[in-house]
Every structure is written in C-alpha cells, then in structure tokens.
Design an enzyme around this catalytic site. Structure first.
Site, mmCIF file in Angstrom:
data_model
loop_
_atom_site.group_PDB
_atom_site.id
_atom_site.type_symbol
_atom_site.label_atom_id
_atom_site.label_comp_id
_atom_site.label_asym_id
_atom_site.label_seq_id
_atom_site.Cartn_x
_atom_site.Cartn_y
_atom_site.Cartn_z
ATOM 1 N N LYS A 64 10.478 64.475 82.831
ATOM 2 C CA LYS A 64 9.367 65.343 82.431
ATOM 3 C C LYS A 64 8.535 64.768 81.284
ATOM 4 C CE LYS A 64 11.961 68.463 79.345
ATOM 5 N NZ LYS A 64 12.350 69.877 79.147
ATOM 6 N N LEU B 33 21.400 62.421 79.236
ATOM 7 C CA LEU B 33 20.058 62.358 79.823
ATOM 8 C C LEU B 33 19.031 61.868 78.800
ATOM 9 C CD1 LEU B 33 20.038 65.641 81.954
ATOM 10 C CD2 LEU B 33 20.253 63.280 82.768
ATOM 11 N N ALA B 34 19.506 61.166 77.779
ATOM 12 C CA ALA B 34 18.613 60.614 76.753
ATOM 13 C C ALA B 34 17.690 61.695 76.200
ATOM 14 C CB ALA B 34 17.815 59.431 77.299
ATOM 15 N N TYR C 28 26.911 73.119 65.423
ATOM 16 C CA TYR C 28 25.839 73.587 66.316
ATOM 17 C C TYR C 28 25.513 75.045 66.017
ATOM 18 C CZ TYR C 28 27.165 69.521 69.214
ATOM 19 O OH TYR C 28 27.472 68.268 69.683
#
Length: 317
Positions: free
Chosen positions: A223, A215-216, A53
């Site tokens: 949103k 949260l996919a 990351y």
C-alpha cells in the site's frame, strides 16, 4: 492446523503469531476482541505482546495491549488453555522500571500476569539486551519464575549472534535456564541481521524463531508505493526508508507472485517467511477482521521453488 515445535521450549504453535502491538493503539478494544476471535477461530493460537505496548502513544504508559488481551481471556475461561501467550520485559517504562535485573523481572512479571489475567505466561522474552546487568542475574531470575510455574519458557528479542552465544554459554556454565526462542527483525527487505551466523546459531542450538516486522511495518502489503502514500497509516513514517529501487523490485516481485497465486502481496511475503530455513513463525498484526482473514490465508499459501527464487533475487541488496 499443523503446529511447529518452538525450539526446545516444549511449546508448539501454528506457523503464524498474532502481533498484539496494535491492541489499544490502532485497534480499539472491541476490534481487538473481534480479531482475536477470528484468529483463534481459524486454528491459530500464538499471541505476541510486551509490557511496553503501547507506551509510544501519547497518554499511554505501557501495558495497554496486555490489558486488552487479559480482558478477552477473562470473557471466556476456555480461551486460556487454547492460546500461547508471549510477552516481553526490559523496555524503559519509567523510573525503576527498565532493564533485566532480577528485581525488575520479578516485579514486571507480576504486572504482566495481572494485566493478562492469568497465572502463567507461556513464553517470556528479554525484549532487548541489558549490558548493565550480568546475564547470570537475568537468567537466575527467570529460573525462579520457571520453578514457580509463572513462566513456561524463556527467550530473547533483538540479540545479535555474540549476545545470544554469550547467554547460552552462561546458562550452560551456571546450570541456568537457556533462552529457547529468538525474536529477530526479519523480512524480505531486512535480511542481513538474521541471515548470517545468527540463523546458523539458532539452527545449531535448536532455538525457535518468531520474526517481528515481518511485513516491514506494512510496506510489504504494497500500500506504500510513493511518498504520497506515507500518510495512509500511523506507521507510514517507518516505511519511507524502503521507497528505493530495491523496495520497488520487491514489490514488483510480490505483485507477480500474487497474480500467479491469487493471493495478496502481504500473504505472499508472510508465506515466504514461513518457508525460510530456521523460521518457526512470523509475527504479523492487523487492524480489521478482514486483515486477519488475509493473515490466515498466508499459512496455507505454498510458494513454488521458482516463486521463492524470484522473491530472493528481487530482495538482494
């Protein structure tokens, strides 16, 4: 805050993990510090990152997230003992920096420890399976790190049922350390990979489970309702696949439960995960202190049997 045992790892964590993939990507250093302060100030304690990351950002080389976490830890010596640090190894970071060979693991852990500014990692994960390296070699390297005290527990991410079973069997046969935690992709829209023999194996072998893409990629926040919404964030391109009748059914169910509970759709989606059999804690990220507050609220959101059933029904393939 009530904690949950993370399988046989010997670790206990609050039932929500902060996703550090955003640090140095969609959250700058100052914002990352503020969010970490808010998260831990609320009694949550586990932080997930990886040496990769955020290598996907132009100009980044990997390690940016770990570096920010390390600076945050170094700013207050009391913080290290209050958090559970989770990081990962195995993603391709360039020539001679990929896979799960003993040589790679031994070098990578030193890099992660340096960036994190700590002398131990609480949970070290194999980021992806490495079919080119015997699992015995990988586990042998972890055995050395565990004995040296540089790592407290080990686990794996993105392993399917057969790969995890083989790793556990190899550990038992060779008297090597076992993976004690699995990090699978799992959310209301991506269920099949975990809700099968893989979940059954984790429960039978007492593995802790921390889910990613909880949260996919942000779709379950509500949103993204049409193609016009895809430009709202850097993750927009990842959620286009959910813009279908099933995705809309799930959003409608989330809206219904959110209206009944006074919560936000993302909070409901995380509360659903926290309530799932076999799940220790979902991983979720944020880009603002306000979003962190929302993550915190999801931990105390208790969904009724009827609300859980509504979400289950809406998310069926």
């Amino acid at each position: 805050m009530e904690k949950r045992k993370l399988g046989r790892s010997g670790l206990e964590i609050a039932p929500l993990v902060f996703g550090g993939n955003v640090f140095g990507w969609t959250a700058d250093e100052a914002t990352s510090f503020d969010m970490l302060d808010r998260f831990t100030g609320a009694g949550l304690d586990a932080i997930d990152t990886a040496d990769a990351y955020s290598r996907w950002v132009p100009g980044h080389v990997g390690g940016e997230s770990e570096t920010i976490i390390g600076k945050w830890l170094a700013a207050d010596a009391s913080r290290r003992g209050k958090v559970t640090l989770i990081t990962k190894v195995g993603v391709d970071l360039g020539p001679d920096k990929k896979g799960l060979s003993a040589r790679r693991i031994v070098a990578a852990v030193e890099d992660s420890l340096r960036r994190l500014q700590t002398d131990y990692i609480d949970l070290y994960l194999s980021h992806y399976p490495d079919t080119a390296t015997p699992i015995e070699e990988t586990l042998g390297a972890y055995d050395t790190l565990l004995k040296q005290g540089k790592v407290r527990a080990i686990g794996c991410s993105n392993y399917d049922n057969a790969q995890l079973r083989a790793a556990l069997d190899a550990a038992d046969a060779g008297k090597l350390p076992r993976y004690t935690v699995l990090q699978p992709e799992y959310n209301l829209l991506d269920r099949a990979g975990f809700e099968s023999s893989l979940r059954d194996l984790c429960i039978a072998e007492d593995l802790g489970v921390i889910t990613y893409y909880s949260l996919a990629s942000g779709f379950l926040s509500g949103k993204y309702r049409s193609a016009d919404d895809l430009g709202k964030s850097a993750r927009g391109g990842r959620v286009e696949k959910y813009l279908n009748p099933r995705g809309m059914r799930v959003l409608a169910a989330l809206d219904t439960v959110a209206a009944e509970t006074g919560a936000k759709p993302a909070e409901v989606a995380l509360a659903w995960l926290i309530a799932q059999r076999g799940v220790t804690a979902p991983i979720a990220s944020a880009t603002s202190v306000e979003q962190v507050d929302s993550l915190v609220r999801s931990v105390s959101l208790a969904l009724s049997a009827q609300q859980l059933a509504l979400l289950d029904q809406a998310s069926q393939a």
